[in-house]
Design a protein around this motif. Sequence first.
Motif, PDB file in Angstrom:
ATOM      1  N   VAL A  41       0.857  -1.183   0.000  1.00 39.68           N
ATOM      2  CA  VAL A  41       0.000   0.000   0.000  1.00 39.68           C
ATOM      3  C   VAL A  41       0.894   1.235   0.000  1.00 39.68           C
ATOM      4  O   VAL A  41       1.808   1.357   0.815  1.00 39.68           O
ATOM      5  CB  VAL A  41      -0.963   0.004   1.215  1.00 39.68           C
ATOM      6  CG1 VAL A  41      -0.217  -0.118   2.531  1.00 39.68           C
ATOM      7  CG2 VAL A  41      -1.814   1.267   1.209  1.00 39.68           C
ATOM      8  N   ILE A  42       0.650   2.123  -0.953  1.00 38.13           N
ATOM      9  CA  ILE A  42       1.487   3.309  -1.125  1.00 38.13           C
ATOM     10  C   ILE A  42       0.596   4.517  -1.371  1.00 38.13           C
ATOM     11  O   ILE A  42      -0.360   4.452  -2.152  1.00 38.13           O
ATOM     12  CB  ILE A  42       2.470   3.129  -2.305  1.00 38.13           C
ATOM     13  CG1 ILE A  42       3.531   2.086  -1.954  1.00 38.13           C
ATOM     14  CG2 ILE A  42       3.143   4.439  -2.669  1.00 38.13           C
ATOM     15  CD1 ILE A  42       4.588   1.909  -3.026  1.00 38.13           C
ATOM     16  N   SER A  43       0.909   5.614  -0.697  1.00 38.81           N
ATOM     17  CA  SER A  43       0.211   6.866  -0.965  1.00 38.81           C
ATOM     18  C   SER A  43       0.634   7.390  -2.333  1.00 38.81           C
ATOM     19  O   SER A  43       1.788   7.230  -2.744  1.00 38.81           O
ATOM     20  CB  SER A  43       0.536   7.905   0.111  1.00 38.81           C
ATOM     21  OG  SER A  43       0.056   7.513   1.369  1.00 38.81           O
ATOM     22  N   LYS A  44      -0.295   8.020  -3.012  1.00 39.28           N
ATOM     23  CA  LYS A  44      -0.014   8.543  -4.341  1.00 39.28           C
ATOM     24  C   LYS A  44       1.117   9.567  -4.271  1.00 39.28           C
ATOM     25  O   LYS A  44       1.060  10.526  -3.509  1.00 39.28           O
ATOM     26  CB  LYS A  44      -1.278   9.192  -4.911  1.00 39.28           C
ATOM     27  CG  LYS A  44      -1.204   9.480  -6.396  1.00 39.28           C
ATOM     28  CD  LYS A  44      -2.548   9.946  -6.925  1.00 39.28           C
ATOM     29  CE  LYS A  44      -2.499  10.160  -8.430  1.00 39.28           C
ATOM     30  NZ  LYS A  44      -3.818  10.590  -8.957  1.00 39.28           N
ATOM     31  N   GLY A  45       2.173   9.337  -5.051  1.00 44.32           N
ATOM     32  CA  GLY A  45       3.311  10.243  -5.074  1.00 44.32           C
ATOM     33  C   GLY A  45       4.330   9.998  -3.982  1.00 44.32           C
ATOM     34  O   GLY A  45       5.292  10.756  -3.852  1.00 44.32           O
ATOM     35  N   ALA A  46       4.153   8.926  -3.184  1.00 44.50           N
ATOM     36  CA  ALA A  46       5.080   8.667  -2.078  1.00 44.50           C
ATOM     37  C   ALA A  46       6.430   8.169  -2.567  1.00 44.50           C
ATOM     38  O   ALA A  46       7.441   8.337  -1.878  1.00 44.50           O
ATOM     39  CB  ALA A  46       4.476   7.658  -1.105  1.00 44.50           C
TER      40      ALA A  46
END
Length: 376
Positions: free
Chosen positions: A179-184
């Motif tokens: 799971v990754i935040s957008k732009g992380a």
Amino acid sequence: GKFYELFHMDADIGVKELGLTYMKGKYAHAGFPETSFAIHASALVEKGYKVARIEQTEKPSDVSVRIKETGSSEASGKVVRRDLCSIISPATRIFDCFDLEVDSRSISNSNQTSIGFGLLMSVVELSSNSPTNTAIKLGVCILDSSIASFSFADFDDDRSLSKLRTMLAHYSLPVAELVISKGAVSSQTFSRIKKCIGSSRVEIINSCYNFQNTVKLLLSQNYFSHKDSDESFNSHLSNLPPVLHDLVKSGDVVEDSVLSLSALGSIIHLLKRCLVDEQILSSGTFSTYFPDDDRRNNLRPSLQNKMIIDDNALRNLDVVVNSEGYIGKYGTILSLVNHCMTSSGKRCMTNLVCHPLYHKKDIEERLDAIEGLLTL
């Protein structure tokens, strides 16, 4: 007795994947008794599905009472209330009363820790404006939901992500979800991470979590507050587990030094969506991981006098993962020595194999201890 039912497209999946039988009715409809929930849910999770569990939350006799209290005359208000209780996925499934039967079966018939289990991982990258900089600063948070164990790591890695690969190689379970935040992370780093985890599920969330809003989320949800504690900020901060407390304090000094706390924000976001955040975080254990070449490992008694084995060595020697990609099950050193019957024992054995002793005296002492146990 209690019965779980699947309707429409869900019923089609149940018939196809679980061998259920359609029930009579106008619409596609299938079901199974409550005692079979663990087996069927595990089978669906292992095949890559997410399982939403919905429970009846009131008795039929309570419907009339609720209608009188609310004054609702709508037809939908006359239906017995049912609520979503949890969403089960390969990386967010936790042990509960439904798992007793399936867990004993998986332990007796498999070298794997459990059915359909895996790690939940989130990664945050500190962007660099220098095109000549070959190092990547990463913050990593990994959750083993089966034992509510969180691990945090902040380190500078190379373009091949050698340190991240080594970190993952020391786990007895694969990464089931990322799971990754957008732009992380940058697109290049994201591609390299996907190569590390193979065909695991990837979840991109639009919410952006940094150090500040992750700390705010941790403190506002009262995951670690005691009933008799006050509502002040300092009180909530003091209730944090020691590892989290130290990370927050470090971030207050140099915010970019604890990217792993930002990664934790993305994991909490997913846990909240699956309705298991409070259960996992309130009972969780938290630890800090340092790469094998980090001098801070000298302060960890558990790693003193032990060999440092990186990802390439672990793979080439078939220690945990063999050439076919099997983790700890076939054709590995771990599969030859791992005869543990419990999940915690299997994790301990994996740790011993990945960090072998190198002093003759320590090896002989361990062998003497094993010999003593065998004579009991």
